[in-house]
Design a protein around this motif. Structure first.
Motif, PDB file in Angstrom:
ATOM      1  N   PRO A 120       6.267   7.702  11.752  1.00 19.46           N
ATOM      2  CA  PRO A 120       5.432   6.458  11.617  1.00 19.46           C
ATOM      3  C   PRO A 120       6.043   5.834  10.515  1.00 19.46           C
ATOM      4  O   PRO A 120       6.441   6.439   9.486  1.00 19.46           O
ATOM      5  N   TYR A 121       6.152   4.385  10.464  1.00 19.08           N
ATOM      6  CA  TYR A 121       6.479   3.646   9.466  1.00 19.08           C
ATOM      7  C   TYR A 121       5.548   3.757   8.125  1.00 19.08           C
ATOM      8  O   TYR A 121       4.259   3.908   8.220  1.00 19.08           O
ATOM      9  N   GLN A 122       6.218   3.932   6.864  1.00 17.32           N
ATOM     10  CA  GLN A 122       5.480   4.229   5.816  1.00 17.32           C
ATOM     11  C   GLN A 122       5.546   3.005   4.819  1.00 17.32           C
ATOM     12  O   GLN A 122       6.422   2.602   4.048  1.00 17.32           O
ATOM     13  N   PRO A 123       4.561   2.343   4.829  1.00 21.20           N
ATOM     14  CA  PRO A 123       4.387   0.947   3.890  1.00 21.20           C
ATOM     15  C   PRO A 123       3.990   1.360   2.446  1.00 21.20           C
ATOM     16  O   PRO A 123       3.728   2.577   2.164  1.00 21.20           O
TER      17      PRO A 123
ATOM     18  N   PHE B 236      17.400  -2.192   7.746  1.00 19.24           N
ATOM     19  CA  PHE B 236      15.745  -2.168   7.843  1.00 19.24           C
ATOM     20  C   PHE B 236      15.451  -0.990   8.945  1.00 19.24           C
ATOM     21  O   PHE B 236      16.099  -0.969  10.012  1.00 19.24           O
ATOM     22  N   ILE B 237      14.592  -0.073   8.522  1.00 24.10           N
ATOM     23  CA  ILE B 237      14.285   1.073   9.179  1.00 24.10           C
ATOM     24  C   ILE B 237      13.410   0.490  10.514  1.00 24.10           C
ATOM     25  O   ILE B 237      13.640   1.502  11.469  1.00 24.10           O
ATOM     26  N   VAL B 238      12.934  -0.292  10.690  1.00 23.46           N
ATOM     27  CA  VAL B 238      12.449  -0.963  11.961  1.00 23.46           C
ATOM     28  C   VAL B 238      13.166  -0.967  13.071  1.00 23.46           C
ATOM     29  O   VAL B 238      12.860  -0.780  14.045  1.00 23.46           O
ATOM     30  N   TYR B 239      14.512  -1.162  12.720  1.00 23.16           N
ATOM     31  CA  TYR B 239      15.461  -1.326  13.847  1.00 23.16           C
ATOM     32  C   TYR B 239      15.567   0.165  14.645  1.00 23.16           C
ATOM     33  O   TYR B 239      15.503   0.060  15.757  1.00 23.16           O
TER      34      TYR B 239
ATOM     35  N   ARG C 213       9.096   1.353  -4.893  1.00 21.45           N
ATOM     36  CA  ARG C 213       9.416   1.938  -3.737  1.00 21.45           C
ATOM     37  C   ARG C 213      10.422   2.751  -3.955  1.00 21.45           C
ATOM     38  O   ARG C 213      11.671   2.502  -4.085  1.00 21.45           O
ATOM     39  N   GLY C 214      10.298   4.270  -3.502  1.00 21.93           N
ATOM     40  CA  GLY C 214      11.198   5.235  -3.319  1.00 21.93           C
ATOM     41  C   GLY C 214      11.868   4.882  -1.876  1.00 21.93           C
ATOM     42  O   GLY C 214      11.455   4.429  -1.086  1.00 21.93           O
ATOM     43  N   LEU C 215      13.116   5.417  -1.868  1.00 18.35           N
ATOM     44  CA  LEU C 215      14.053   4.984  -0.587  1.00 18.35           C
ATOM     45  C   LEU C 215      14.451   6.294   0.084  1.00 18.35           C
ATOM     46  O   LEU C 215      15.692   6.271   0.708  1.00 18.35           O
TER      47      LEU C 215
ATOM     48  N   ASN D 191       7.819  -6.208  -1.910  1.00 16.14           N
ATOM     49  CA  ASN D 191       8.319  -7.513  -1.828  1.00 16.14           C
ATOM     50  C   ASN D 191       7.676  -8.892  -1.543  1.00 16.14           C
ATOM     51  O   ASN D 191       7.872  -9.629  -0.816  1.00 16.14           O
ATOM     52  N   GLU D 192       6.433  -8.672  -1.927  1.00 11.34           N
ATOM     53  CA  GLU D 192       5.410  -9.725  -1.643  1.00 11.34           C
ATOM     54  C   GLU D 192       5.547 -11.075  -2.663  1.00 11.34           C
ATOM     55  O   GLU D 192       6.193 -10.735  -3.691  1.00 11.34           O
ATOM     56  N   ASN D 193       5.098 -12.098  -2.503  1.00  6.27           N
ATOM     57  CA  ASN D 193       5.253 -13.031  -3.243  1.00  6.27           C
ATOM     58  C   ASN D 193       4.098 -13.069  -4.498  1.00  6.27           C
ATOM     59  O   ASN D 193       3.063 -13.171  -3.985  1.00  6.27           O
ATOM     60  N   PRO D 194       4.474 -12.924  -5.686  1.00  4.88           N
ATOM     61  CA  PRO D 194       3.799 -12.884  -6.816  1.00  4.88           C
ATOM     62  C   PRO D 194       2.823 -14.158  -6.827  1.00  4.88           C
ATOM     63  O   PRO D 194       1.918 -14.120  -7.706  1.00  4.88           O
TER      64      PRO D 194
END
Length: 365
Positions: free
Chosen positions: A15-18, A118-121, A330-332, A40-43
């Motif tokens: 599963p995707y890890q947010p 992007f991992i979603v692909y 975020r670790g990659l 990467n949200e808008n501060p």
């Protein structure tokens, strides 16, 4: 052996890890005032106009939303000079990427993507039963020539993120045109422009303009980043009407909620807010780059509202040390980039705190 066997093509799919939520971190470490620079949200938050629209629409949420998002699609079509029938709206651009894969992939077909795309692909391709042909990177960027060469008679989709997440790398318009000319007209090229509003390069490649020349180009964008509506889950795509119609056959009913539609319509009209977002991001990037330079820490050059740091050593311990100081980055490792950390660009005080936490983590590692 599982008591409830899943479909064979889902075997091994993780599963995707947010990014870790602030509340979870504060519970875990017993701290308050944590800073999240991981997703990467808008501060700056959402547009004030979007907040007004949400408040105004709150009394109507007992009604189902417009299943076709007509008003929002019309506003997007007018903004970009396309027809309503060329626009689709989804629960974040993530849903649209998944819908594209579900619509066009099946067993025996493949999609092409970059190693650090992007991992979603990968997730979307495997969920649809297709094969992902992952092409080696070129200095952490898409090797567009190699990706074009990877296309074969079973390829249905090529995924390109521009700017790319998680590396921030970017291709200009000339690069994209050369690449698109090499892709067969029956193969969809999905240009993921989630971070397009942050591009500063004067040679930027605008996917919407390119689509006027290449009918197999599909452009996806989001309201989650520059527009500050990540919690609303809303994105859009511009594509050939045939593609839009095909996606509508598999799209869930009422996939975009009423409040998200109203907030997006309002945000689209708030250009002063969007310019402020860009300004804060530019200033934050300059600050972080200068501090990283002073600390002799490399980063991957690129665009977007984040920096991807190369620590030249496993980054897991550094990430954990920053978490204990109340700073979430975020670790990659899921991208096979164990020496890298992705740091979103925040407000000035958040950026300063992140740099201080990074310096302390490195000093004690």
């Amino acid at each position: 052996m599982s008591r409830f066997p899943t479909a064979r093509h889902l075997a091994g799919l993780a599963p995707y890890q947010p990014g870790k939520p602030v509340e979870e971190l504060e519970r875990e470490f017993g701290i308050v005032g944590a800073v999240k620079l991981a997703s990467n949200e808008n501060p700056l938050g959402p547009s004030p106009r979007a907040i007004v629209a949400l408040t105004s629409a709150a009394g109507t949420i007992h009604r189902y939303p417009d299943g076709g998002s007509f008003r929002l699609r019309r506003r997007l079509a007018q903004r970009y000079g396309v027809g309503d029938e060329e626009v689709a709206v989804g629960s974040g651009s993530n849903e649209l990427l998944t819908l594209i894969a579900r619509t066009y992939l099946e067993a025996g077909t493949n999609a092409v993507a970059s190693r650090y795309g992007f991992i979603v692909y990968k997730l979307a391709t495997h969920m649809a039963g297709g094969e992902l042909r992952e092409v080696a990177d070129l200095n952490y960027s898409h090797d567009l020539q190699a990706m074009a060469e990877a296309v074969d008679h079973n390829t249905r989709i090529v995924f390109v993120a521009n700017p790319n997440n998680p590396t921030g790398t970017y291709h200009n318009g000339e690069d994209l045109v050369r690449f698109l000319k090499r892709i067969p007209s029956h193969v969809l090229v999905v240009l993921d422009e989630a971070y397009v509003e942050y591009i500063t390069s004067p040679m930027g490649g605008d996917g919407v303009e390119l689509r006027r020349r290449f009918s197999n180009l599909v452009v996806t964008r989001t309201f989650s980043k520059a527009y500050g509506l990540a919690g609303m889950r809303i994105g859009y795509m511009i594509a050939d009407p045939e593609v839009i119609q095909a996606l509508n056959t598999v799209r869930d009913p009422f996939n975009v909620n009423l409040l998200a539609q109203e907030a997006a319509i309002a945000a689209l009209g708030d250009e002063p807010f969007l310019e402020r977002v860009r300004h804060v991001n530019r200033q934050g990037r300059l600050f972080l780059q200068e501090r990283l330079r002073q600390m002799a820490i490399d980063w991957i050059p690129g665009e977007g509202n984040f920096l991807t740091l190369d620590l030249k050593r496993p980054a897991g311990a550094i990430e954990q040390a920053m978490l204990r100081q109340g700073v979430i980055v975020r670790g990659l490792v899921p991208y096979d980039m164990p020496n890298h950390l992705r740091m979103s660009i925040g407000l000035q005080e958040e950026n300063e705190r992140a740099i201080a936490a990074l310096a302390q983590a490195l000093a004690t590692d």
